[in-house]
Scaffold this active site. Structure first.
Site, PDB file in Angstrom:
ATOM      1  N   ASP A  34       0.845  -1.195   0.000  1.00  0.00           N
ATOM      2  CA  ASP A  34       0.000   0.000   0.000  1.00  0.00           C
ATOM      3  C   ASP A  34       0.882   1.249   0.000  1.00  0.00           C
ATOM      4  O   ASP A  34       1.882   1.329   0.714  1.00  0.00           O
ATOM      5  CB  ASP A  34      -0.909   0.000   1.233  1.00  0.00           C
ATOM      6  CG  ASP A  34      -2.066   0.972   1.092  1.00  0.00           C
ATOM      7  OD1 ASP A  34      -3.217   0.522   0.967  1.00  0.00           O
ATOM      8  OD2 ASP A  34      -1.808   2.206   1.107  1.00  0.00           O
ATOM      9  N   ILE A  35       0.510   2.225  -0.806  1.00  0.00           N
ATOM     10  CA  ILE A  35       1.307   3.439  -0.960  1.00  0.00           C
ATOM     11  C   ILE A  35       1.280   4.306   0.301  1.00  0.00           C
ATOM     12  O   ILE A  35       2.168   5.125   0.521  1.00  0.00           O
ATOM     13  CB  ILE A  35       0.815   4.234  -2.195  1.00  0.00           C
ATOM     14  CG1 ILE A  35       1.908   5.125  -2.759  1.00  0.00           C
ATOM     15  CG2 ILE A  35      -0.456   5.015  -1.901  1.00  0.00           C
ATOM     16  CD1 ILE A  35       1.599   5.677  -4.147  1.00  0.00           C
ATOM     17  N   ASN A  93     -12.793  -3.215   2.372  1.00  0.00           N
ATOM     18  CA  ASN A  93     -13.808  -2.168   2.452  1.00  0.00           C
ATOM     19  C   ASN A  93     -14.719  -2.280   1.236  1.00  0.00           C
ATOM     20  O   ASN A  93     -14.234  -2.407   0.110  1.00  0.00           O
ATOM     21  CB  ASN A  93     -13.135  -0.793   2.470  1.00  0.00           C
ATOM     22  CG  ASN A  93     -12.241  -0.609   3.677  1.00  0.00           C
ATOM     23  OD1 ASN A  93     -12.612  -0.960   4.789  1.00  0.00           O
ATOM     24  ND2 ASN A  93     -11.044  -0.080   3.457  1.00  0.00           N
ATOM     25  N   GLU A 101     -12.250   3.206  -1.329  1.00  0.00           N
ATOM     26  CA  GLU A 101     -11.774   4.313  -2.173  1.00  0.00           C
ATOM     27  C   GLU A 101     -11.530   3.863  -3.613  1.00  0.00           C
ATOM     28  O   GLU A 101     -11.759   4.632  -4.544  1.00  0.00           O
ATOM     29  CB  GLU A 101     -10.461   4.878  -1.607  1.00  0.00           C
ATOM     30  CG  GLU A 101     -10.628   5.572  -0.266  1.00  0.00           C
ATOM     31  CD  GLU A 101      -9.277   5.882   0.387  1.00  0.00           C
ATOM     32  OE1 GLU A 101      -8.234   5.720  -0.271  1.00  0.00           O
ATOM     33  OE2 GLU A 101      -9.291   6.264   1.559  1.00  0.00           O
ATOM     34  N   VAL A 102     -11.019   2.664  -3.765  1.00  0.00           N
ATOM     35  CA  VAL A 102     -10.658   2.194  -5.106  1.00  0.00           C
ATOM     36  C   VAL A 102     -11.651   1.100  -5.531  1.00  0.00           C
ATOM     37  O   VAL A 102     -11.749   0.059  -4.866  1.00  0.00           O
ATOM     38  CB  VAL A 102      -9.210   1.651  -5.138  1.00  0.00           C
ATOM     39  CG1 VAL A 102      -8.861   1.162  -6.537  1.00  0.00           C
ATOM     40  CG2 VAL A 102      -8.228   2.726  -4.678  1.00  0.00           C
ATOM     41  N   HIS A 106     -10.299  -5.558  -3.487  1.00  0.00           N
ATOM     42  CA  HIS A 106      -8.979  -5.803  -2.896  1.00  0.00           C
ATOM     43  C   HIS A 106      -9.114  -6.156  -1.430  1.00  0.00           C
ATOM     44  O   HIS A 106     -10.066  -5.758  -0.758  1.00  0.00           O
ATOM     45  CB  HIS A 106      -8.062  -4.586  -3.052  1.00  0.00           C
ATOM     46  CG  HIS A 106      -8.649  -3.296  -2.548  1.00  0.00           C
ATOM     47  ND1 HIS A 106      -9.555  -2.564  -3.277  1.00  0.00           N
ATOM     48  CD2 HIS A 106      -8.457  -2.614  -1.395  1.00  0.00           C
ATOM     49  CE1 HIS A 106      -9.896  -1.470  -2.599  1.00  0.00           C
ATOM     50  NE2 HIS A 106      -9.251  -1.494  -1.453  1.00  0.00           N
ATOM     51  N   HIS A 108      -6.888  -5.905   2.111  1.00  0.00           N
ATOM     52  CA  HIS A 108      -5.733  -5.354   2.820  1.00  0.00           C
ATOM     53  C   HIS A 108      -5.189  -6.437   3.742  1.00  0.00           C
ATOM     54  O   HIS A 108      -5.958  -7.140   4.401  1.00  0.00           O
ATOM     55  CB  HIS A 108      -6.137  -4.173   3.711  1.00  0.00           C
ATOM     56  CG  HIS A 108      -6.701  -2.994   2.981  1.00  0.00           C
ATOM     57  ND1 HIS A 108      -5.984  -1.838   2.769  1.00  0.00           N
ATOM     58  CD2 HIS A 108      -7.923  -2.776   2.435  1.00  0.00           C
ATOM     59  CE1 HIS A 108      -6.741  -0.953   2.138  1.00  0.00           C
ATOM     60  NE2 HIS A 108      -7.929  -1.491   1.916  1.00  0.00           N
TER      61      HIS A 108
END
Ligand code: AMP
Length: 124
Positions: A34-35, A93, A101-102, A106, A108
Site C-alpha cells: 500500500d502506498i 472495504n 476508495e478504489v 482488494h 488489505h
C-alpha cells in the site's frame, strides 16, 4: 449489475500503466505494498478479474478465481513472513459505508505489530 470502471487506479496497476511495489503475482492475483501504509506491514491483494468490490467478486467470480484469489492471499502472508501465531488482519472495504476508495476488489493485509481494536470507535 455492477459497473466496473476500467480507469480505476488498480486497473492501471494491473495493466502496468502505473507502477507498484510488487510482492507477488500469479494467474489470479497481484499483490503489492500500500502506498500509504497504516501498519508496519500493509499489503494489498487484488484479483486479476474486473470486480468492483467483495460482493461483486463473491457472487460473480468462478470457483477457480475464488480459490485462486484466497490461496493467493495466503501465499502473500507467507512471503511476507507473517506468522499466523503472531497474527495479522485482513480487511476489505466495500462501498461508501465500508469506506472503499478504489473500485477494484482488494484485500488489505495488516501485520507486523499489534493492530489494536477492529474499529476506532465502538458502535454508539
Ligand atoms: P480502500 O479504501 O479499501 O479502497 O483502500 C484503497 C487503498 O489503496 C488505500 O489504502 C490507498 O493507500 C491504496 N492506494 C491508492 N493508490 C495506490 C497506489 N498507486 N499504490 C498502492 N496503493 C495505493
Amino acid at each position: 449489475m455492477m459497473t466496473y470502471d476500467s480507469e480505476n487506479i488498480f486497473a492501471k496497476i494491473l495493466s502496468g500503466t502505473i507502477p507498484c511495489r510488487e510482492i507477488y503475482r500469479d494467474d489470479h492475483v497481484l499483490a503489492f505494498y500500500d502506498i500509504n501504509p497504516k501498519a508496519a506491514i500493509h499489503a494489498l491483494v487484488i484479483p486479476k478479474g474486473a470486480y468492483v468490490n467483495a460482493s461483486h467478486f463473491h457472487t460473480s467470480a468462478s470457483v477457480e478465481e475464488l480459490v485462486g484469489f484466497y490461496r493467493g492471499v495466503e501465499k502473500v502472508v507467507g512471503l511476507l513472513n507473517i506468522s499466523p501465531e503472531k497474527g495479522y488482519r485482513i480487511l476489505s472495504n466495500c462501498g461508501p459505508h465500508g469506506g472503499q476508495e478504489v473500485p477494484h476488489y482488494h484485500v488489505h493485509i495488516f501485520a507486523g505489530q499489534p493492530l489494536g481494536p477492529m474499529l476506532c470507535q465502538p458502535h454508539a
